[in-house]
Design a protein around this motif. Sequence first.
Motif, PDB file in Angstrom:
ATOM      1  N   ALA A 196       1.006  -1.234   0.025  1.00 19.79           N
ATOM      2  CA  ALA A 196      -0.036   0.010  -0.093  1.00 19.79           C
ATOM      3  C   ALA A 196       0.696   1.160  -0.020  1.00 19.79           C
ATOM      4  CB  ALA A 196      -1.066   0.228   1.314  1.00 19.79           C
ATOM      5  N   ILE A 197       2.023   1.363   0.660  1.00 19.77           N
ATOM      6  CA  ILE A 197       2.763   2.362   0.795  1.00 19.77           C
ATOM      7  C   ILE A 197       3.561   2.595  -0.642  1.00 19.77           C
ATOM      8  CG2 ILE A 197       5.090   3.154   1.872  1.00 19.77           C
ATOM      9  CD1 ILE A 197       4.076   1.995   4.307  1.00 19.77           C
ATOM     10  N   ILE A 198       3.841   1.489  -1.055  1.00 15.00           N
ATOM     11  CA  ILE A 198       4.539   1.589  -2.514  1.00 15.00           C
ATOM     12  C   ILE A 198       3.432   2.217  -3.570  1.00 15.00           C
ATOM     13  CG2 ILE A 198       5.323   0.245  -4.380  1.00 15.00           C
ATOM     14  CD1 ILE A 198       6.489  -1.603  -2.502  1.00 15.00           C
ATOM     15  N   VAL A 199       2.407   1.815  -3.595  1.00 16.83           N
ATOM     16  CA  VAL A 199       1.249   2.297  -4.360  1.00 16.83           C
ATOM     17  C   VAL A 199       0.873   3.710  -4.066  1.00 16.83           C
ATOM     18  CG1 VAL A 199      -1.120   2.316  -4.967  1.00 16.83           C
ATOM     19  CG2 VAL A 199       0.171   0.205  -4.517  1.00 16.83           C
ATOM     20  N   ILE A 200       1.094   4.314  -2.622  1.00  9.90           N
ATOM     21  CA  ILE A 200       0.829   5.585  -2.493  1.00  9.90           C
ATOM     22  C   ILE A 200       2.122   6.343  -3.123  1.00  9.90           C
ATOM     23  CG2 ILE A 200       1.242   7.211  -0.483  1.00  9.90           C
ATOM     24  CD1 ILE A 200      -0.274   5.286   1.022  1.00  9.90           C
ATOM     25  N   TRP A 201       3.549   6.007  -2.977  1.00 15.37           N
ATOM     26  CA  TRP A 201       4.435   6.616  -3.296  1.00 15.37           C
ATOM     27  C   TRP A 201       4.387   6.738  -4.919  1.00 15.37           C
ATOM     28  CZ3 TRP A 201       8.182   9.831  -1.150  1.00 15.37           C
ATOM     29  CH2 TRP A 201       8.013   9.827   0.154  1.00 15.37           C
ATOM     30  N   ALA A 202       3.885   5.603  -5.399  1.00 15.54           N
ATOM     31  CA  ALA A 202       3.858   5.593  -7.112  1.00 15.54           C
ATOM     32  C   ALA A 202       2.757   6.551  -7.402  1.00 15.54           C
ATOM     33  CB  ALA A 202       3.307   4.149  -7.459  1.00 15.54           C
ATOM     34  N   ILE A 203       1.689   6.755  -6.714  1.00  9.71           N
ATOM     35  CA  ILE A 203       0.531   7.599  -7.473  1.00  9.71           C
ATOM     36  C   ILE A 203       1.401   9.250  -7.163  1.00  9.71           C
ATOM     37  CG2 ILE A 203      -1.496   8.797  -6.532  1.00  9.71           C
ATOM     38  CD1 ILE A 203      -2.498   5.893  -5.840  1.00  9.71           C
ATOM     39  N   SER A 204       1.816   9.389  -6.182  1.00  2.00           N
ATOM     40  CA  SER A 204       2.690  10.703  -5.998  1.00  2.00           C
ATOM     41  C   SER A 204       3.688  10.902  -7.055  1.00  2.00           C
ATOM     42  CB  SER A 204       3.223  10.832  -4.555  1.00  2.00           C
ATOM     43  OG  SER A 204       3.693  12.030  -4.186  1.00  2.00           O
ATOM     44  N   PHE A 205       4.463   9.979  -7.358  1.00  2.82           N
ATOM     45  CA  PHE A 205       5.656   9.982  -8.487  1.00  2.82           C
ATOM     46  C   PHE A 205       4.776  10.253  -9.713  1.00  2.82           C
ATOM     47  CE2 PHE A 205       8.856   8.332  -5.697  1.00  2.82           C
ATOM     48  CZ  PHE A 205       9.804   9.286  -5.964  1.00  2.82           C
ATOM     49  N   LEU A 206       3.722   9.608 -10.110  1.00  2.00           N
ATOM     50  CA  LEU A 206       2.986   9.878 -11.171  1.00  2.00           C
ATOM     51  C   LEU A 206       2.621  11.218 -11.411  1.00  2.00           C
ATOM     52  CD1 LEU A 206       1.913   8.362 -13.880  1.00  2.00           C
ATOM     53  CD2 LEU A 206      -0.139   7.882 -12.758  1.00  2.00           C
ATOM     54  N   ASN A 207       1.954  11.901 -10.390  1.00  2.00           N
ATOM     55  CA  ASN A 207       1.523  13.172 -10.293  1.00  2.00           C
ATOM     56  C   ASN A 207       2.756  13.909 -10.778  1.00  2.00           C
ATOM     57  OD1 ASN A 207       0.248  15.661  -9.740  1.00  2.00           O
ATOM     58  ND2 ASN A 207       1.073  15.561  -7.615  1.00  2.00           N
ATOM     59  N   ILE A 208       3.924  13.894 -10.157  1.00  2.00           N
ATOM     60  CA  ILE A 208       5.035  14.487 -10.320  1.00  2.00           C
ATOM     61  C   ILE A 208       5.324  14.440 -11.712  1.00  2.00           C
ATOM     62  CG2 ILE A 208       7.558  15.065 -10.008  1.00  2.00           C
ATOM     63  CD1 ILE A 208       5.400  16.061  -7.795  1.00  2.00           C
ATOM     64  N   ILE A 209       5.426  13.133 -12.521  1.00  2.00           N
ATOM     65  CA  ILE A 209       5.718  12.838 -13.950  1.00  2.00           C
ATOM     66  C   ILE A 209       4.895  13.466 -14.940  1.00  2.00           C
ATOM     67  CG2 ILE A 209       5.868  11.122 -15.512  1.00  2.00           C
ATOM     68  CD1 ILE A 209       6.892   9.181 -13.491  1.00  2.00           C
ATOM     69  N   ILE A 210       3.594  13.737 -14.603  1.00  2.00           N
ATOM     70  CA  ILE A 210       2.705  14.713 -15.270  1.00  2.00           C
ATOM     71  C   ILE A 210       2.921  15.747 -15.214  1.00  2.00           C
ATOM     72  CG2 ILE A 210       0.582  15.144 -15.715  1.00  2.00           C
ATOM     73  CD1 ILE A 210      -0.398  12.181 -14.855  1.00  2.00           C
ATOM     74  N   ARG A 211       3.378  16.452 -14.258  1.00  2.00           N
ATOM     75  CA  ARG A 211       3.698  17.927 -13.995  1.00  2.00           C
ATOM     76  C   ARG A 211       4.844  18.247 -14.791  1.00  2.00           C
ATOM     77  NH1 ARG A 211       1.584  20.701  -9.482  1.00  2.00           N
ATOM     78  NH2 ARG A 211       3.792  21.636  -9.178  1.00  2.00           N
ATOM     79  N   THR A 212       5.851  17.250 -14.561  1.00  2.00           N
ATOM     80  CA  THR A 212       7.146  17.579 -15.360  1.00  2.00           C
ATOM     81  C   THR A 212       6.972  17.481 -16.974  1.00  2.00           C
ATOM     82  OG1 THR A 212       8.380  16.392 -13.531  1.00  2.00           O
ATOM     83  CG2 THR A 212       9.477  16.958 -15.583  1.00  2.00           C
ATOM     84  N   LEU A 213       6.176  16.537 -17.375  1.00  2.00           N
ATOM     85  CA  LEU A 213       5.852  16.743 -18.874  1.00  2.00           C
ATOM     86  C   LEU A 213       5.082  17.906 -19.424  1.00  2.00           C
ATOM     87  CD1 LEU A 213       4.497  12.953 -19.387  1.00  2.00           C
ATOM     88  CD2 LEU A 213       6.650  13.937 -19.934  1.00  2.00           C
ATOM     89  N   LEU A 214       4.212  18.323 -18.329  1.00  4.12           N
ATOM     90  CA  LEU A 214       3.813  19.767 -19.002  1.00  4.12           C
ATOM     91  C   LEU A 214       4.881  21.000 -18.812  1.00  4.12           C
ATOM     92  CD1 LEU A 214       0.428  19.507 -16.654  1.00  4.12           C
ATOM     93  CD2 LEU A 214       0.771  19.307 -18.945  1.00  4.12           C
ATOM     94  N   PHE A 215       5.672  20.683 -18.055  1.00  7.94           N
ATOM     95  CA  PHE A 215       6.896  21.765 -17.901  1.00  7.94           C
ATOM     96  C   PHE A 215       7.717  21.697 -18.990  1.00  7.94           C
ATOM     97  CE2 PHE A 215      11.255  22.708 -16.471  1.00  7.94           C
ATOM     98  CZ  PHE A 215      11.222  24.201 -16.379  1.00  7.94           C
ATOM     99  N   LEU A 216       8.144  20.543 -19.699  1.00  7.23           N
ATOM    100  CA  LEU A 216       9.296  20.230 -20.428  1.00  7.23           C
ATOM    101  C   LEU A 216       9.144  20.830 -21.931  1.00  7.23           C
ATOM    102  CD1 LEU A 216      10.162  16.377 -20.039  1.00  7.23           C
ATOM    103  CD2 LEU A 216      11.587  18.340 -19.493  1.00  7.23           C
ATOM    104  N   ALA A 217       7.836  21.081 -22.111  1.00  8.17           N
ATOM    105  CA  ALA A 217       7.323  21.816 -23.372  1.00  8.17           C
ATOM    106  C   ALA A 217       7.945  22.939 -23.658  1.00  8.17           C
ATOM    107  CB  ALA A 217       6.086  21.844 -23.925  1.00  8.17           C
ATOM    108  N   LEU A 218       8.284  23.973 -22.334  1.00  2.00           N
ATOM    109  CA  LEU A 218       8.792  25.162 -22.243  1.00  2.00           C
ATOM    110  C   LEU A 218      10.253  25.045 -21.618  1.00  2.00           C
ATOM    111  CD1 LEU A 218       5.739  27.237 -21.162  1.00  2.00           C
ATOM    112  CD2 LEU A 218       6.485  26.727 -23.323  1.00  2.00           C
TER     113      LEU A 218
END
Length: 316
Positions: free
Chosen positions: A140-162
Amino acid sequence: MSSISQTLTNITVGYQSLEERVMISTLTTLPTCVFLFINSIMLFTLRSKPVFRETCRYILLYNLLFADTVQLAQSQIHFLLAVLRIRVSYPVCTFLVNFTQLTAVISPLTLVVMPLERYVAVCYPLRHGTIITIRNTGAAIIVIWAISFLNIIIRTLLFLALFEKLDKIEVKYLCSEIGILLGSKSDHFDKAFTCIVFVAAGVAVIFSYIGVIVAARSASTDKALAFKARNTLLLNLMQLILSLSSTIYYPLLVPLSVTVTRIVLVRIQNAFYLFFIILPRCLTSLTYGLRDQTIRPVLIYHLCCRLKCPVVEDKG
């Protein structure tokens, strides 16, 4: 950047004198350091004995406290960068903000799992040992951190364009989430993700609380366990509300930014920072550590540098 975003970044470094900036930095840094010390002792306590390392609810508490401790340190770094008017590039600011967001999401996600553990303990006591295991808790803790990392990855992809255009440009005024706001897509994603996380946590707490209340009326239920579980769930709800308070930090400043003077707004923002950012991250170790009869004597023992200290017995 929108006009609201520009206004909020402007007021953060309003016309404060050097003395006032030093005073504000000291008044926020001192309590932060004190609670970082207390949280560190609490984290050490939760790893000091087998009963803590092998009990699922303490493992989840460790995860919650670790996230809050990192979040507290990161928040103070951002605040000092703003107060001391230190500018950084967009990539550096994005890294700091994303790292803060990583741990900020961990707390409410952990509060989704913690109430369910208490629900199973009260409503399914015979199956608790097989459902709530160290292995399942770790998963469950691994899933929690995975969801949080996924959030960061999506935010980073939105940033990479600029990224190519912004890699050598400094963030104007304040390095914060609102300071690197890249457009409506990023804003909409953040709002949607935050709402989903907190709604899920709220549903988990309320569902578990109702289940415990219903189970407490059964003759076969351990009344003392049900009573403690109910109090723990109320504590989870309070912790969730405190975590949610950090999301209303900027929305509360928006209407104030057009009704009060800049220097007044800066002082209000400093007060909001203490109550909505620092305080919620400081209460986890105190509310959980001092309330729990197993943790409390060990925590006080370590806080007193392993000297003999009086421990008040729990009357509840």
